[in-house]
Motif scaffolding. Structure first.
Motif, PDB file in Angstrom:
ATOM      1  N   ASP A 210       0.811  -1.216   0.000  1.00  0.00           N
ATOM      2  CA  ASP A 210       0.000   0.000   0.000  1.00  0.00           C
ATOM      3  C   ASP A 210       0.844   1.266   0.000  1.00  0.00           C
ATOM      4  OD1 ASP A 210       1.021  -0.076   2.555  1.00  0.00           O
ATOM      5  OD2 ASP A 210      -0.897   0.254   3.570  1.00  0.00           O
ATOM      6  N   PRO A 244       2.372  13.113   2.224  1.00  0.00           N
ATOM      7  CA  PRO A 244       1.097  13.640   1.742  1.00  0.00           C
ATOM      8  C   PRO A 244       1.049  15.169   1.769  1.00  0.00           C
ATOM      9  CG  PRO A 244       0.851  12.917   4.001  1.00  0.00           C
ATOM     10  CD  PRO A 244       2.270  12.583   3.597  1.00  0.00           C
ATOM     11  N   ASP A 245       2.126  15.797   2.232  1.00  0.00           N
ATOM     12  CA  ASP A 245       2.112  17.247   2.440  1.00  0.00           C
ATOM     13  C   ASP A 245       2.288  18.035   1.147  1.00  0.00           C
ATOM     14  OD1 ASP A 245       1.788  16.794   5.132  1.00  0.00           O
ATOM     15  OD2 ASP A 245       3.939  16.868   5.560  1.00  0.00           O
ATOM     16  N   THR A 251      -0.907  13.609  -5.146  1.00  0.00           N
ATOM     17  CA  THR A 251      -1.894  13.283  -6.169  1.00  0.00           C
ATOM     18  C   THR A 251      -1.315  12.321  -7.200  1.00  0.00           C
ATOM     19  OG1 THR A 251      -2.973  15.424  -5.895  1.00  0.00           O
ATOM     20  CG2 THR A 251      -3.399  14.238  -7.942  1.00  0.00           C
ATOM     21  N   SER A 254      -1.132   9.007  -5.589  1.00  0.00           N
ATOM     22  CA  SER A 254      -2.391   8.598  -4.962  1.00  0.00           C
ATOM     23  C   SER A 254      -2.227   8.335  -3.463  1.00  0.00           C
ATOM     24  CB  SER A 254      -2.961   7.356  -5.662  1.00  0.00           C
ATOM     25  OG  SER A 254      -3.217   7.628  -7.024  1.00  0.00           O
ATOM     26  N   ILE A 255      -1.625   9.291  -2.777  1.00  0.00           N
ATOM     27  CA  ILE A 255      -1.462   9.194  -1.326  1.00  0.00           C
ATOM     28  C   ILE A 255      -2.628   9.935  -0.686  1.00  0.00           C
ATOM     29  CG2 ILE A 255       0.095   9.591   0.620  1.00  0.00           C
ATOM     30  CD1 ILE A 255       1.169   7.651  -1.505  1.00  0.00           C
ATOM     31  N   TRP A 256      -3.678   9.192  -0.356  1.00  0.00           N
ATOM     32  CA  TRP A 256      -4.915   9.801   0.129  1.00  0.00           C
ATOM     33  C   TRP A 256      -5.077   9.685   1.644  1.00  0.00           C
ATOM     34  CZ3 TRP A 256      -5.288  12.265  -3.952  1.00  0.00           C
ATOM     35  CH2 TRP A 256      -5.332  11.696  -5.232  1.00  0.00           C
ATOM     36  N   ARG A 257      -4.158   9.003   2.301  1.00  0.00           N
ATOM     37  CA  ARG A 257      -4.259   8.802   3.749  1.00  0.00           C
ATOM     38  C   ARG A 257      -2.868   8.575   4.293  1.00  0.00           C
ATOM     39  NH1 ARG A 257      -3.534   3.285   4.178  1.00  0.00           N
ATOM     40  NH2 ARG A 257      -4.044   2.099   2.303  1.00  0.00           N
ATOM     41  N   PRO A 258      -2.664   8.771   5.603  1.00  0.00           N
ATOM     42  CA  PRO A 258      -1.351   8.463   6.185  1.00  0.00           C
ATOM     43  C   PRO A 258      -1.027   6.984   6.006  1.00  0.00           C
ATOM     44  CG  PRO A 258      -2.667   9.781   7.693  1.00  0.00           C
ATOM     45  CD  PRO A 258      -3.589   9.348   6.599  1.00  0.00           C
ATOM     46  N   LEU A 259       0.219   6.698   5.663  1.00  0.00           N
ATOM     47  CA  LEU A 259       0.646   5.321   5.405  1.00  0.00           C
ATOM     48  C   LEU A 259       1.361   4.699   6.596  1.00  0.00           C
ATOM     49  CD1 LEU A 259       1.924   5.851   1.764  1.00  0.00           C
ATOM     50  CD2 LEU A 259      -0.265   4.876   2.487  1.00  0.00           C
TER      51      LEU A 259
END
Length: 283
Positions: A210, A244-245, A251, A254-259
């Motif tokens: 992920d 994600p910052d 975008t 596709s980093i839409w949430r903390p990993l």
């Protein structure tokens, strides 16, 4: 067996001199062997300054290239400036002592199109990549061409396609970069694909399926590492994930949430996992 590295994208984008000066000592103190340095735009950071800093810290470097819209090797109107950019990345790699300039050195990330005559497009790619490969070989650097998943490109998705596209380009200047994230999506057998890549593997980037912490996922890491050992790969394993910052890179990836709990945790826990998982293998 393998040195372990981490890409500065875990924390920041684009990389700057100040960011590297802050990150590199932390990366060294955590126990990493290698720091991976993206060249998003020429001039973002000074390779001579970086080389001095890393020498003081005892850190090795790898370098990765970036292909945003406008960088294309298969379109006639952008080939020359893309070649110039790639030659610049090679020069940066040589200055900081990186053996590779790794990434999708063929078309912009996110560009997908139906390819009706793949052999013809691959021939055009070989023709346009060849001068860059020649420049890289003269500098003691390999262009490590990275297949991406189907949502990021339609040109090179698998090891088989990459080997076909690069056939005839000299090994000393050109190889493959394998990223476990893309391999997990595109290869019906990641282990078989790694073995097929064999001695053409020039660089390896790793993360969870992920894009998170290596080991915190469903990948068969013992089998992947065994395949890399069997293929004779002796370069580093570099953790690649993304902050994600930065809206653009988040975008694109596709980093839409903390990993992970934090970027630091992703790096430190990934390092611990990779050290343990690779301890069974000897150089």
């Amino acid at each position: 067996m393998w040195d372990i590295g981490v890409n500065t994208w875990v924390w920041t984008s684009p990389l700057t001199d100040d960011a590297l000066a802050e990150l590199a000592p932390r990366v060294r103190d955590w126990g990493f062997d290698v720091i991976e340095l993206p060249v998003e735009h020429p001039g973002d950071w000074d390779p001579h300054r970086a080389a001095g800093l890393l020498a003081e810290l005892g850190l090795a470097a790898t370098v990765c290239l970036v292909m945003p819209p406008g960088r294309e090797l298969v379109d006639a109107d952008t080939v020359a400036e893309t070649q110039d950019y790639l030659r610049h990345v090679v020069d940066v790699a040589a200055i900081v002592g990186s053996p590779v300039a790794a990434g999708p050195a063929y078309s912009s990330v996110g560009r997908t199109w139906r390819i009706d005559d793949r052999p013809e497009v691959y021939a055009r790619l070989r023709e346009n990549l060849a001068p860059v490969v020649e420049h890289a070989a003269a500098k003691g650097v390999r262009i490590a061409v990275e297949p991406l998943n189907r949502y990021e490109t339609s040109l090179l998705n698998t090891v088989e396609q990459a080997l076909e596209a690069l056939a005839g380009l000299p090994d000393e200047g050109c190889g493959l970069a394998l990223d476990t994230y893309h391999v997990n999506i595109e290869e019906s057998s990641p282990v078989r694909a790694i073995r097929a890549a064999g001695e053409r593997i020039a660089h390896v980037q790793v993360c969870a399926n992920d894009r998170g912490t290596p080991g915190n996922d469903h990948q068969d890491w013992p089998a992947l590492l065994q395949a890399l050992a069997d293929a004779g790969y002796r370069g580093p394993l570099c953790i690649e994930s993304f902050t994600p910052d930065n809206a653009t890179i988040a975008t694109a990836a596709s980093i839409w949430r903390p990993l992970a709990a934090s970027p630091d945790a992703l790096a430190v826990e990934g390092l611990a996992f990779l050290r343990g998982a690779s301890s069974a293998f000897t150089r």
